[in-house]
Design a protein around this motif. Structure first.
Motif, PDB file in Angstrom:
ATOM      1  N   PHE A 115       0.819  -1.214   0.000  1.00 45.42           N
ATOM      2  CA  PHE A 115       0.000   0.000   0.000  1.00 45.42           C
ATOM      3  C   PHE A 115       0.853   1.265   0.000  1.00 45.42           C
ATOM      4  CE2 PHE A 115      -2.512  -3.152   2.542  1.00 45.42           C
ATOM      5  CZ  PHE A 115      -3.408  -3.456   1.528  1.00 45.42           C
ATOM      6  N   ILE A 128      -5.655   3.697   8.012  1.00 49.00           N
ATOM      7  CA  ILE A 128      -6.240   2.683   8.899  1.00 49.00           C
ATOM      8  C   ILE A 128      -5.155   1.978   9.714  1.00 49.00           C
ATOM      9  CG2 ILE A 128      -7.388   0.426   8.920  1.00 49.00           C
ATOM     10  CD1 ILE A 128      -9.090   1.433   6.565  1.00 49.00           C
ATOM     11  N   PHE A 129      -4.092   1.550   9.022  1.00 47.46           N
ATOM     12  CA  PHE A 129      -3.044   0.825   9.742  1.00 47.46           C
ATOM     13  C   PHE A 129      -2.330   1.716  10.749  1.00 47.46           C
ATOM     14  CE2 PHE A 129      -3.326  -1.974   5.981  1.00 47.46           C
ATOM     15  CZ  PHE A 129      -3.613  -3.145   6.659  1.00 47.46           C
ATOM     16  N   ALA A 135      -4.536   6.787  18.103  1.00 47.45           N
ATOM     17  CA  ALA A 135      -5.604   6.560  19.059  1.00 47.45           C
ATOM     18  C   ALA A 135      -5.401   5.216  19.737  1.00 47.45           C
ATOM     19  CB  ALA A 135      -6.952   6.627  18.360  1.00 47.45           C
ATOM     20  N   ILE A 140      -7.655   1.973  24.180  1.00 43.05           N
ATOM     21  CA  ILE A 140      -7.872   0.877  23.254  1.00 43.05           C
ATOM     22  C   ILE A 140      -7.380  -0.448  23.847  1.00 43.05           C
ATOM     23  CG2 ILE A 140      -5.878   0.720  21.707  1.00 43.05           C
ATOM     24  CD1 ILE A 140      -9.464   1.431  20.639  1.00 43.05           C
ATOM     25  N   VAL A 143     -10.358  -1.779  25.435  1.00 46.66           N
ATOM     26  CA  VAL A 143     -11.255  -2.429  24.477  1.00 46.66           C
ATOM     27  C   VAL A 143     -10.759  -3.840  24.184  1.00 46.66           C
ATOM     28  CG1 VAL A 143     -12.279  -2.300  22.188  1.00 46.66           C
ATOM     29  CG2 VAL A 143     -11.840  -0.209  23.454  1.00 46.66           C
ATOM     30  N   ILE A 147     -12.457  -7.528  24.391  1.00 46.13           N
ATOM     31  CA  ILE A 147     -12.529  -8.437  23.245  1.00 46.13           C
ATOM     32  C   ILE A 147     -11.917  -9.794  23.606  1.00 46.13           C
ATOM     33  CG2 ILE A 147     -11.633  -8.853  20.909  1.00 46.13           C
ATOM     34  CD1 ILE A 147     -11.914  -5.892  20.363  1.00 46.13           C
ATOM     35  N   TRP A 187      -0.292  -5.390  16.499  1.00 45.67           N
ATOM     36  CA  TRP A 187      -1.482  -4.663  16.053  1.00 45.67           C
ATOM     37  C   TRP A 187      -1.261  -3.157  16.189  1.00 45.67           C
ATOM     38  CZ3 TRP A 187      -4.605  -1.368  18.914  1.00 45.67           C
ATOM     39  CH2 TRP A 187      -5.815  -0.997  18.306  1.00 45.67           C
TER      40      TRP A 187
ATOM     41  N   PHE B  18      -3.644  -8.582   3.451  1.00 45.05           N
ATOM     42  CA  PHE B  18      -3.496  -7.277   4.092  1.00 45.05           C
ATOM     43  C   PHE B  18      -4.839  -6.553   4.213  1.00 45.05           C
ATOM     44  CE2 PHE B  18       1.030  -7.506   2.452  1.00 45.05           C
ATOM     45  CZ  PHE B  18       1.529  -7.848   3.685  1.00 45.05           C
ATOM     46  N   TYR B  19      -5.763  -6.824   3.278  1.00 43.66           N
ATOM     47  CA  TYR B  19      -7.108  -6.252   3.426  1.00 43.66           C
ATOM     48  C   TYR B  19      -7.782  -6.821   4.676  1.00 43.66           C
ATOM     49  CZ  TYR B  19      -6.933  -4.279  -1.303  1.00 43.66           C
ATOM     50  OH  TYR B  19      -6.596  -3.551  -2.399  1.00 43.66           O
ATOM     51  N   LEU B  21      -6.182  -7.877   7.237  1.00 50.45           N
ATOM     52  CA  LEU B  21      -5.459  -7.274   8.352  1.00 50.45           C
ATOM     53  C   LEU B  21      -6.033  -5.887   8.665  1.00 50.45           C
ATOM     54  CD1 LEU B  21      -3.075  -8.053  10.171  1.00 50.45           C
ATOM     55  CD2 LEU B  21      -1.586  -6.789   8.633  1.00 50.45           C
ATOM     56  N   ALA B  22      -6.392  -5.147   7.609  1.00 54.93           N
ATOM     57  CA  ALA B  22      -6.970  -3.813   7.821  1.00 54.93           C
ATOM     58  C   ALA B  22      -8.271  -3.914   8.615  1.00 54.93           C
ATOM     59  CB  ALA B  22      -7.219  -3.125   6.482  1.00 54.93           C
ATOM     60  N   PHE B  24      -8.946  -6.224  10.712  1.00 53.38           N
ATOM     61  CA  PHE B  24      -8.531  -6.608  12.059  1.00 53.38           C
ATOM     62  C   PHE B  24      -8.052  -5.376  12.850  1.00 53.38           C
ATOM     63  CE2 PHE B  24      -5.241  -8.505  14.914  1.00 53.38           C
ATOM     64  CZ  PHE B  24      -6.112  -9.237  15.694  1.00 53.38           C
ATOM     65  N   VAL B  25      -7.389  -4.452  12.150  1.00 52.75           N
ATOM     66  CA  VAL B  25      -6.923  -3.230  12.820  1.00 52.75           C
ATOM     67  C   VAL B  25      -8.111  -2.356  13.219  1.00 52.75           C
ATOM     68  CG1 VAL B  25      -5.644  -1.075  12.506  1.00 52.75           C
ATOM     69  CG2 VAL B  25      -4.641  -3.230  11.777  1.00 52.75           C
ATOM     70  N   LEU B  26      -9.112  -2.303  12.352  1.00 50.34           N
ATOM     71  CA  LEU B  26     -10.273  -1.458  12.642  1.00 50.34           C
ATOM     72  C   LEU B  26     -11.211  -2.056  13.686  1.00 50.34           C
ATOM     73  CD1 LEU B  26     -11.407  -0.014   9.208  1.00 50.34           C
ATOM     74  CD2 LEU B  26     -10.462   1.203  11.160  1.00 50.34           C
ATOM     75  N   LEU B  27     -11.148  -3.392  13.788  1.00 53.78           N
ATOM     76  CA  LEU B  27     -12.109  -4.108  14.620  1.00 53.78           C
ATOM     77  C   LEU B  27     -12.315  -3.514  16.024  1.00 53.78           C
ATOM     78  CD1 LEU B  27     -13.897  -6.729  14.677  1.00 53.78           C
ATOM     79  CD2 LEU B  27     -11.948  -7.808  15.787  1.00 53.78           C
ATOM     80  N   PRO B  28     -11.258  -3.285  16.813  1.00 53.84           N
ATOM     81  CA  PRO B  28     -11.488  -2.764  18.162  1.00 53.84           C
ATOM     82  C   PRO B  28     -12.193  -1.403  18.171  1.00 53.84           C
ATOM     83  CG  PRO B  28      -9.260  -3.569  17.957  1.00 53.84           C
ATOM     84  CD  PRO B  28      -9.841  -3.565  16.582  1.00 53.84           C
ATOM     85  N   TYR B  29     -11.886  -0.559  17.173  1.00 54.14           N
ATOM     86  CA  TYR B  29     -12.545   0.742  17.120  1.00 54.14           C
ATOM     87  C   TYR B  29     -14.025   0.575  16.827  1.00 54.14           C
ATOM     88  CZ  TYR B  29      -7.817   2.413  17.114  1.00 54.14           C
ATOM     89  OH  TYR B  29      -6.522   2.641  17.469  1.00 54.14           O
ATOM     90  N   TRP B  31     -15.775  -2.067  17.401  1.00 52.45           N
ATOM     91  CA  TRP B  31     -16.373  -2.737  18.541  1.00 52.45           C
ATOM     92  C   TRP B  31     -16.647  -1.763  19.675  1.00 52.45           C
ATOM     93  CZ3 TRP B  31     -19.096  -6.643  18.141  1.00 52.45           C
ATOM     94  CH2 TRP B  31     -19.406  -7.451  19.237  1.00 52.45           C
ATOM     95  N   MET B  32     -15.697  -0.885  19.911  1.00 53.18           N
ATOM     96  CA  MET B  32     -15.855   0.128  20.954  1.00 53.18           C
ATOM     97  C   MET B  32     -17.009   1.063  20.610  1.00 53.18           C
ATOM     98  SD  MET B  32     -13.089   3.113  21.851  1.00 53.18           S
ATOM     99  CE  MET B  32     -13.045   3.788  20.201  1.00 53.18           C
ATOM    100  N   LEU B 279      -8.929  10.615  17.913  1.00 53.61           N
ATOM    101  CA  LEU B 279      -9.462  10.186  16.618  1.00 53.61           C
ATOM    102  C   LEU B 279      -9.778  11.383  15.718  1.00 53.61           C
ATOM    103  CD1 LEU B 279     -11.858   7.284  17.630  1.00 53.61           C
ATOM    104  CD2 LEU B 279      -9.832   7.100  16.200  1.00 53.61           C
TER     105      LEU B 279
END
Lengths: 319, 300
Positions: A115, A128-129, A135, A140, A143, A147, A187, B18-19, B21-22, B24-29, B31-32, B279
């Motif tokens: 990317f 995103i990464f 944040a 987090i 969170v 989870i 992560w 990697f998509y 993975l993206a 997975f990176v967003l998941l906690p946000y 979820w929160m 954020l």
């Protein structure tokens, strides 16, 4: 030319302000600069230099923060080096450090290569990464704790359930404590290493790849012989700072595993060097031993950094 | 791929994991953010649901909750603003905000002034001081916490704003960073200022600081992020409600989570409030953030 101008203005200065080396003129020259230096220097001496020396001194004393410190020589160090809990902490931290540094480097480079372009989609994905680098923190981690923590309504267990795996008590099983920390840190940190690799990849001239392609080099050859060697500055940076940062990990294991009695979780499975230090210092008030742990931590970071730089330099001379 | 000719099929094949993975990176946000607006029944649903069926603000304030009524079967829990008063949440928010702004502002002002003097003002000991600064950067921060805690105690600063503000102002790395930048500024500028009769303070304020802007931006990001998320130091020097900070209070609240899963929604509401400023700032200043953080690393 530039030098000539420099000398000229120097001469001009010397003519316009003949400097006599009297006390008064010295005072005039130095007063404002010294006042500007003063705030930083004062803070630096009181909160960085003095504490470093003081903690070295304390590490050779028995001190419970109430009675006067009494000199005990190397006893603190020898006690720590005979404490199985310290080795548990060291083992946890080492596994954690090396795994997370290697994984963030590999995944970060992969992300940068996948990317790295200026296309809008790639920019969004990089954002995103990179998100956890901004944040992240306690919020987090909390969170994540949710989870991970619960037995059957935990989100991670649901997801792995889709793939047919059994539910796992992620924070309640000793064998998963360090892997969970590694997972969280990767992560959290892969976006940052990705960004560093992207900026390094951009600095590699395209002609190199074109020339290699003309010579018939395969993509893999090009990657191994051009990309990887030229990424060395970023590898060094992410590895050295990654090791030092990981060896100092505190907040995450504390949030995940600490309770009122114990900072390391079940059987100290999540104990790290700094949480061990924290427990010695602020649960048990063994300030001398805690200081000794701090100095052992310093020695470890120092040696690892030296080894790292030496290895990198050796690689450099081979190429 | 950067620097290489694209191979469309291979490219997408490499990208696929990697998509995921993206996500997975967003998941906690995700979820929160969703959990903060889920009613208790959905929080407790097994298996957990990715959707919110009946969005509500009950995790923030539940009007049905009555003091003293505790029934484990009831779909009612104490909202965040019932557990803590709104004024208290505002208070710790201001604590965190104030500490972050104060430490960022003054540590950078002091460091840039010191860096400028160490580079451009010739005096005996300048190199010695700089050597000391570099040496101090090699020592892990943890080495200083015990003596600094003792200093705070001896000064009577435990549970005070001074303890949260003052020790954090000495940042050796920022001096080092600014020094590298100032060394590359053309000398003629400073000499011109000198000829015009400006003293060192005015030169720093009117010439050095504006030129340092990109470097300052990078360090503002570094320092303010670290300060906003600072956890260990407040944990050591603060144990009263008046001086507590967001990360500290949140970790305490999160402690309830392990005791009572019913509070998950409330905890998520709190984490949302804590991470929201970061954020928003990230979305607005994404480019500067990324440029700023890469500026801290080596150049290739």
């Amino acid at each position: 030319m530039k030098n000539d101008l420099g000398t000229q203005s120097q001469i001009l200065l010397d003519i316009s302000k003949p400097r006599r080396r009297t006390f008064v003129s010295q005072l005039q020259v130095h007063t404002i600069p010294m006042l500007m230096l003063l705030p930083f220097m004062l803070l630096f001496l009181v909160f960085l230099v003095y504490p470093v020396l003081k903690s070295l001194f304390l590490s050779f004393t028995d001190y419970n923060a109430v009675r006067e410190p009494s000199f005990v020589g190397l006893q603190n160090y020898s006690e720590i080096l005979h404490d199985p809990r310290f080795y548990k902490a060291l083992q946890n931290t080492s596994i954690y450090t090396f795994s997370s540094v290697i994984l963030t480097n590999i995944i970060g480079l992969g992300l940068a290569m996948a990317f790295g372009s200026q296309r809008v989609l790639d920019q969004i994905l990089r954002g995103i990464f990179f998100l956890p680098a901004v944040a992240g923190g306690i919020a987090i981690a909390t969170v994540w704790k949710w989870i991970l923590s619960s037995e059957d309504y935990g989100l991670l267990n649901t997801i792995i359930g889709w793939f047919g795996f059994e539910s796992v008590s992620w924070l309640g099983m000793p064998k998963y404590a360090v892997p969970v920390l590694i997972m969280y840190t990767v992560w959290n940190g892969l976006g940052y290493s990705m960004i560093l690799f992207v900026s390094n990849l951009r600095s590699i001239p395209n002609e190199l790849y074109e020339a290699a392609a003309i010579d018939g080099a395969s993509p893999w050859d090009r990657f191994v012989k051009i990309t990887v060697p030229l990424l060395r500055p970023t590898f060094i940076y992410t590895t050295v700072t990654g090791i030092i940062g990981a060896f100092q990990v505190f907040s995450e294991p504390y949030i995940f595993f600490a309770d009122v009695h114990n900072v390391g979780g079940i059987l100290d499975s999540g104990l790290t060097v700094v949480t061990y230090l924290f427990e010695k210092g602020f649960y048990r008030f063994q300030m001398g031993e805690a200081s000794a742990v701090a100095w052992i931590l310093f020695a470890i970071c120092f040696v690892l950094t030296l080894i790292n730089l030496r290895v990198q330099r050796a690689n450099e001379s081979v190429q | 791929m950067v620097g290489e000719k694209r191979h469309p099929v291979l490219d997408q094949l490499i990208r696929l994991p990697f998509y995921l993975l993206a996500l997975f990176v967003l998941l906690p946000y995700y979820w929160m953010a969703t959990a903060a607006f889920k009613p208790l029944s959905e929080i407790q649903a097994r298996p957990p649901s990715f959707m919110i069926k009946e969005p509500s603000f009950h995790n923030f304030f539940d009007p049905r909750w009555v003091f003293g009524e505790v029934s484990p079967l009831q779909d009612v829990t104490q909202g965040l603003f019932q557990r803590y008063e709104a004024s208290f949440i505002g208070h710790i928010f201001l604590n965190s905000m104030g500490i972050t702004v104060f430490v960022t502002l003054f540590s950078l002002l002091f460091a840039s002034a010191a860096a400028y003097i160490l580079v451009k003002h010739k005096f005996w000991g300048a190199n010695l001081i700089f050597g000391l600064i570099i040496a101090s950067m090699m020592v892990p921060w943890e080495v200083t916490i015990i003596p600094n805690f003792l200093t705070m105690r001896d000064l009577g600063w435990i549970n005070s704003y001074q303890a949260l503000l003052i020790p954090g102002l000495a940042k050796a790395f920022t001096v080092f960073f600014f020094r590298q930048v100032i060394m590359n500024m053309p000398n003629d500028l400073f000499e011109a200022a000198k000829i015009d009769g400006a003293n060192e303070f005015r030169t720093w304020w009117q010439i050095v600081l504006p030129l340092l802007r990109p470097a300052l931006a990078a360090m503002v990001i570094f320092v303010s992020l670290a300060e906003w998320n600072n956890f260990m130091w407040p944990l050591i020097v603060v144990n009263d409600a008046n001086h507590t900070t967001l990360p500290l209070q949140l970790s305490q609240l999160a402690g309830d989570l392990s005791k009572d899963p019913r509070s998950a929604g409330v905890v998520m509401a709190a984490t949302l409030l804590v991470s929201l400023p970061a954020l928003i700032i990230f979305m607005v200043f994404q480019k500067d953030f990324i440029n700023g953080l890469t500026a801290g690393s080596v150049k290739g």
